[in-house]
Scaffold this motif. Structure first.
Motif, short mmCIF file in Angstrom:
data_model
loop_
_atom_site.label_atom_id
_atom_site.label_comp_id
_atom_site.label_asym_id
_atom_site.label_seq_id
_atom_site.Cartn_x
_atom_site.Cartn_y
_atom_site.Cartn_z
N LEU A 82 66.05 -5.23 45.60
CA LEU A 82 65.39 -4.53 46.92
C LEU A 82 63.62 -4.23 46.77
O LEU A 82 64.07 -3.40 45.58
CB LEU A 82 66.68 -3.82 47.07
N VAL A 83 63.03 -4.61 47.32
CA VAL A 83 62.04 -4.39 47.79
C VAL A 83 61.66 -3.17 49.58
O VAL A 83 62.43 -4.39 50.55
CB VAL A 83 60.16 -5.06 47.58
N SER A 84 61.43 -2.27 49.27
CA SER A 84 61.58 -1.49 50.03
C SER A 84 60.31 -1.42 50.72
O SER A 84 59.46 -0.92 50.01
CB SER A 84 62.21 -0.20 50.40
N VAL A 85 59.71 -1.61 51.54
CA VAL A 85 58.64 -1.85 52.78
C VAL A 85 58.21 -0.82 54.18
O VAL A 85 59.00 -1.13 55.14
CB VAL A 85 57.73 -3.06 52.80
N LYS A 86 57.24 -0.20 53.99
CA LYS A 86 56.92 0.67 54.81
C LYS A 86 55.61 0.31 55.20
O LYS A 86 54.54 0.70 54.22
CB LYS A 86 57.45 1.79 54.90
N PRO A 133 65.62 -7.91 57.50
CA PRO A 133 65.36 -7.93 55.91
C PRO A 133 64.92 -9.40 55.66
O PRO A 133 64.65 -10.13 56.49
CB PRO A 133 67.00 -8.19 56.01
N ILE A 134 64.24 -9.30 54.58
CA ILE A 134 63.77 -10.91 53.86
C ILE A 134 64.48 -11.36 52.80
O ILE A 134 64.37 -10.32 52.07
CB ILE A 134 62.41 -10.90 53.69
N HIS A 135 65.18 -13.28 53.27
CA HIS A 135 65.89 -13.07 52.28
C HIS A 135 65.04 -13.77 51.16
O HIS A 135 63.94 -14.59 50.91
CB HIS A 135 67.06 -13.64 52.48
N SER A 136 65.68 -14.20 50.07
CA SER A 136 64.57 -15.19 48.72
C SER A 136 65.37 -16.65 49.04
O SER A 136 66.26 -16.89 50.27
CB SER A 136 65.02 -15.01 47.66
N LYS A 137 64.20 -17.63 48.88
CA LYS A 137 64.65 -18.34 49.32
C LYS A 137 64.96 -19.47 48.03
O LYS A 137 66.10 -19.73 48.12
CB LYS A 137 63.26 -19.30 48.74
N GLN A 138 65.04 -18.78 46.72
CA GLN A 138 66.53 -19.61 46.16
C GLN A 138 67.01 -18.25 45.62
O GLN A 138 67.44 -17.45 46.31
CB GLN A 138 65.81 -18.99 45.21
N ASN A 139 67.96 -18.92 45.30
CA ASN A 139 69.57 -18.26 45.04
C ASN A 139 68.92 -16.96 43.69
O ASN A 139 69.06 -17.14 43.19
CB ASN A 139 70.64 -18.66 45.00
N GLN A 179 72.52 -9.16 50.88
CA GLN A 179 71.59 -10.87 50.27
C GLN A 179 70.26 -10.45 50.25
O GLN A 179 70.09 -10.98 49.43
CB GLN A 179 72.75 -12.48 50.95
N TYR A 180 69.76 -10.03 51.28
CA TYR A 180 68.47 -9.50 51.12
C TYR A 180 67.43 -8.80 49.92
O TYR A 180 68.53 -8.43 49.58
CB TYR A 180 67.82 -9.35 52.91
N VAL A 181 66.36 -9.38 50.10
CA VAL A 181 65.95 -9.13 48.46
C VAL A 181 64.71 -7.49 49.46
O VAL A 181 64.09 -7.17 48.45
CB VAL A 181 65.60 -9.93 47.50
N ALA A 182 63.84 -7.81 50.03
CA ALA A 182 63.54 -6.78 50.78
C ALA A 182 64.09 -5.86 52.35
O ALA A 182 64.16 -7.19 53.40
CB ALA A 182 61.58 -7.32 50.96
#
Length: 189
Positions: free
Chosen positions: A110-114, A68-74, A54-57
């Protein structure tokens, strides 16, 4: 009894002191139509989120930890509301008892960040499937949006948020401008 109270108190204090996970705002913006293509067609919208996580990043800082970073909103509700607003701007009406169904299936967001101290690289990808269905048939379309962005310094949560919302905006724009989907719904709904 005293030991139990002490243990419970310590557990509670430890939980309060634990760092909170970072979250970003997920705010998809509907692409509104300037003119209605129908005025009496009804539909019922349903959505499901089939992502495995359920994370978005995912942020890889190169130190053997990926955060992992999750969204504040559903995510599911936010995307469903944006699609609903788009379809209503085209003249379709959402009703609970309609025989026409629009299903939104969220497959990837998903946003993958390096990143390091000197630079960052972000890859965003959104995949959704829209199914328009009634007794006369069914149309299934998959929409994919991708984006790559590089920058100096490490990526902030605002940078990640911007890439995520931009990619979702691209997918919503593609859905809004899909003439095959609009014609199908206009003719059969």
């Amino acid at each position: 009894m005293r030991k139990l109270v002490l243990a419970a108190s310590m557990a509670l204090l430890t939980a309060c002191a634990a760092p909170q996970q970072q979250q970003i705002n997920f705010m998809p913006k509907a692409v509104l139509s300037s003119s209605e293509i129908t005025s009496d067609a009804t539909f019922n919208i349903v959505s499901k989120d089939i992502r495995s996580a359920q994370y978005v990043a995912l942020v890889d800082s190169g130190r053997s930890n990926i955060e992992p970073i999750h969204s504040k909103q559903n995510v599911r509700i936010s995307l469903e509301n944006a699609l609903l607003e788009q379809l209503q701007s085209q003249g379709f009406r959402n009703t609970v008892n309609s025989e026409n169904t629009v299903e939104l299936e969220i497959q990837e967001v998903l946003v993958s960040v390096k990143h390091s101290v000197m630079e960052n690289e972000m890859d965003g990808k959104v995949v959704v499937e829209v199914t328009a269905e009634n007794a006369q048939g069914k149309l299934v379309k998959t929409y994919t949006g991708t984006a790559k962005r590089t920058g100096a310094m490490s990526a902030s949560n605002q940078d990640i948020e911007m890439v995520l919302n931009d990619v979702v905006g691209l997918v919503l724009k593609e859905i809004a401008n899909d003439s095959e989907l609009k014609e199908y719904m206009q003719e059969r709904f």
